[in-house]
Enzyme design. Sequence first.
Site, PDB file in Angstrom:
ATOM      1  N   ARG A   1       0.856  -1.187   0.000  1.00 40.30           N
ATOM      2  CA  ARG A   1       0.000   0.000   0.000  1.00 40.30           C
ATOM      3  C   ARG A   1       0.892   1.236   0.000  1.00 40.30           C
ATOM      4  O   ARG A   1       1.690   1.425   0.919  1.00 40.30           O
ATOM      5  CB  ARG A   1      -0.913  -0.036   1.230  1.00 40.30           C
ATOM      6  CG  ARG A   1      -1.717   1.227   1.391  1.00 40.30           C
ATOM      7  CD  ARG A   1      -2.708   1.170   2.555  1.00 40.30           C
ATOM      8  NE  ARG A   1      -3.343   2.456   2.656  1.00 40.30           N
ATOM      9  CZ  ARG A   1      -3.400   3.202   3.755  1.00 40.30           C
ATOM     10  NH1 ARG A   1      -2.904   2.754   4.902  1.00 40.30           N
ATOM     11  NH2 ARG A   1      -3.962   4.392   3.727  1.00 40.30           N
TER      12      ARG A   1
ATOM     13  N   GLU B   1      -7.712   7.991   6.679  1.00 47.59           N
ATOM     14  CA  GLU B   1      -8.025   8.531   8.001  1.00 47.59           C
ATOM     15  C   GLU B   1      -8.561   9.966   7.981  1.00 47.59           C
ATOM     16  O   GLU B   1      -7.901  10.895   8.474  1.00 47.59           O
ATOM     17  CB  GLU B   1      -6.785   8.461   8.896  1.00 47.59           C
ATOM     18  CG  GLU B   1      -6.229   7.060   9.056  1.00 47.59           C
ATOM     19  CD  GLU B   1      -5.129   6.972  10.111  1.00 47.59           C
ATOM     20  OE1 GLU B   1      -4.649   8.015  10.582  1.00 47.59           O
ATOM     21  OE2 GLU B   1      -4.756   5.845  10.475  1.00 47.59           O
TER      22      GLU B   1
ATOM     23  N   TYR C   1      -4.675   0.835  15.778  1.00 45.83           N
ATOM     24  CA  TYR C   1      -3.474   0.920  16.615  1.00 45.83           C
ATOM     25  C   TYR C   1      -3.769   0.616  18.082  1.00 45.83           C
ATOM     26  O   TYR C   1      -3.012  -0.056  18.746  1.00 45.83           O
ATOM     27  CB  TYR C   1      -2.824   2.306  16.478  1.00 45.83           C
ATOM     28  CG  TYR C   1      -2.162   2.470  15.122  1.00 45.83           C
ATOM     29  CD1 TYR C   1      -0.865   2.027  14.929  1.00 45.83           C
ATOM     30  CD2 TYR C   1      -2.851   2.997  14.040  1.00 45.83           C
ATOM     31  CE1 TYR C   1      -0.252   2.111  13.680  1.00 45.83           C
ATOM     32  CE2 TYR C   1      -2.249   3.086  12.780  1.00 45.83           C
ATOM     33  CZ  TYR C   1      -0.950   2.642  12.619  1.00 45.83           C
ATOM     34  OH  TYR C   1      -0.356   2.720  11.383  1.00 45.83           O
TER      35      TYR C   1
ATOM     36  N   GLU D   1      -3.640  -0.673   8.010  1.00 46.17           N
ATOM     37  CA  GLU D   1      -2.488  -0.319   8.847  1.00 46.17           C
ATOM     38  C   GLU D   1      -2.652  -0.966  10.216  1.00 46.17           C
ATOM     39  O   GLU D   1      -3.765  -1.004  10.753  1.00 46.17           O
ATOM     40  CB  GLU D   1      -2.375   1.197   9.090  1.00 46.17           C
ATOM     41  CG  GLU D   1      -1.878   1.989   7.924  1.00 46.17           C
ATOM     42  CD  GLU D   1      -1.777   3.493   8.225  1.00 46.17           C
ATOM     43  OE1 GLU D   1      -1.575   3.867   9.402  1.00 46.17           O
ATOM     44  OE2 GLU D   1      -1.933   4.266   7.281  1.00 46.17           O
TER      45      GLU D   1
END
Length: 456
Positions: A78, A168, A304, A361
């Site tokens: 990516r 995001e 995350y 991610e």
Amino acid sequence: MIDNNKFPNDFLWGTATSSYQIEGAMDTDGKGKSIWDTYSHTKGKIQNNDNGDVACDHYNLWPKDIKLLKELGVKAYRLSISWPRIFPSGHEKAPNLPGLDFYSELIDNLLENNIKPFITLNHWDIPQGLEDIGGWTSRDMVDAFVKYSYYVSDNLGDRVKSWITHNEPWCISYLGYIQGQFPPGLKNNWLKSLTTAHHLLLSHGMSINEIRNNSKDSEIGITLNLSPSTPASESTYDVEACKFYDAQFNRLYLDPLYKKSYPEDLFDSLIKKRLIKRSDINFLKPGDLKSISQKTDFLGVNFYSRAVVRNNDISEDKNLPIEVTLKEKTDFGWEIHPRSLYDLLIRIKKDYPIEKIYITENGCAYNDVPDKNNIINDSKRIEYHSAHINELKNAINDGVPCEGYFAWSLMDNFEWCEGFGKRFGFIWVDFESLKRTPKQSFFWYKNLIENNGKEI
Ligand code: FCB
């Protein structure tokens, strides 16, 4: 430790990067200034006053990086396109061809190496020339983004088959206009923050047809950073704050995309707190929600950590004691909570009609340095990824339609306001010599990919 059970055979193992964080070459081949060029050159905005002028110099060293990707064995990669390489000020009628050529050659090389490119069109580095007319607060950004998406997909769409419109939107909208940490660095401006979110979503929806027409048989999606939220105590204050957090962080994006509506409770609560007026919501025009909720092919999820939410408007002595015990944190200060990835995915599956998910991610910052034998033993990074991949597998076993996992990041890079001080890579980068050295996590991930998610 990941259980022995395997992932689906065609599961896409990948890594991710973004243009401003790795490319450098800030004014090469006609590239214009991005807002991150301007911001990073404003004293005091970035730790150590670092900037991305050179970063990993990927613009020049990309053949090396593709070799490393090949050695790592990823099936997909990516990357993002730097908008001001294609439209230097954002206002040009025709694109800057050397900019397109750079990505075209990079993509040919990825494909020759059997690596599937996933392209993000907007990973934050918009042309400064567009910021000068108001950036995402201006509705003109929608046309500018559609034009940019058209030219990129027209040029690369014969070979690129996986597209992500924005990365995001929350960071652009909240960190840019509420927290003031990201460009343009405004604080507590809810009107601009919501308007920005809306124009990002609208431009996403408006660009889908353009991309689809130019790139036959492609898959198109958007990447959101999502986070489950837990109240810090059972007090009604914390429960209410947690609901607000979920609305502004998760539902503000998921609801319009998948339910064709904005979370009314968010607007009501902002109006009640006098942070916006009802009439401010006129950034929302008839037909917008229909455009935003156009069918896409996948949702990209960046994960995350989780959020433990305390109501800061209430003095501590009036609130109940905090009941949630936080787990260990990474060097960034983000709590490590892999089970939240499972919870998040199950919740998305339950609440929204999403047919396909990619984890676009997931990663952690640790600053392990090379030892005297030049070995970088980043065992905590390995533990982090291992635990998250395990929870991902549990979620897939429980019916979550996730088809790929992109680790953040291939290599250490310019970590926005943290500069070069926070390292997320599988590859160590010496930012003086630009030498790349694979860390132990690189070899661990290579092995994991070879065994399709099984740790040997
Ligand atoms: C995400 C960004 C990415 C990277 C990681 C650590 O929010 O999308 O560029 O900085 O955080």
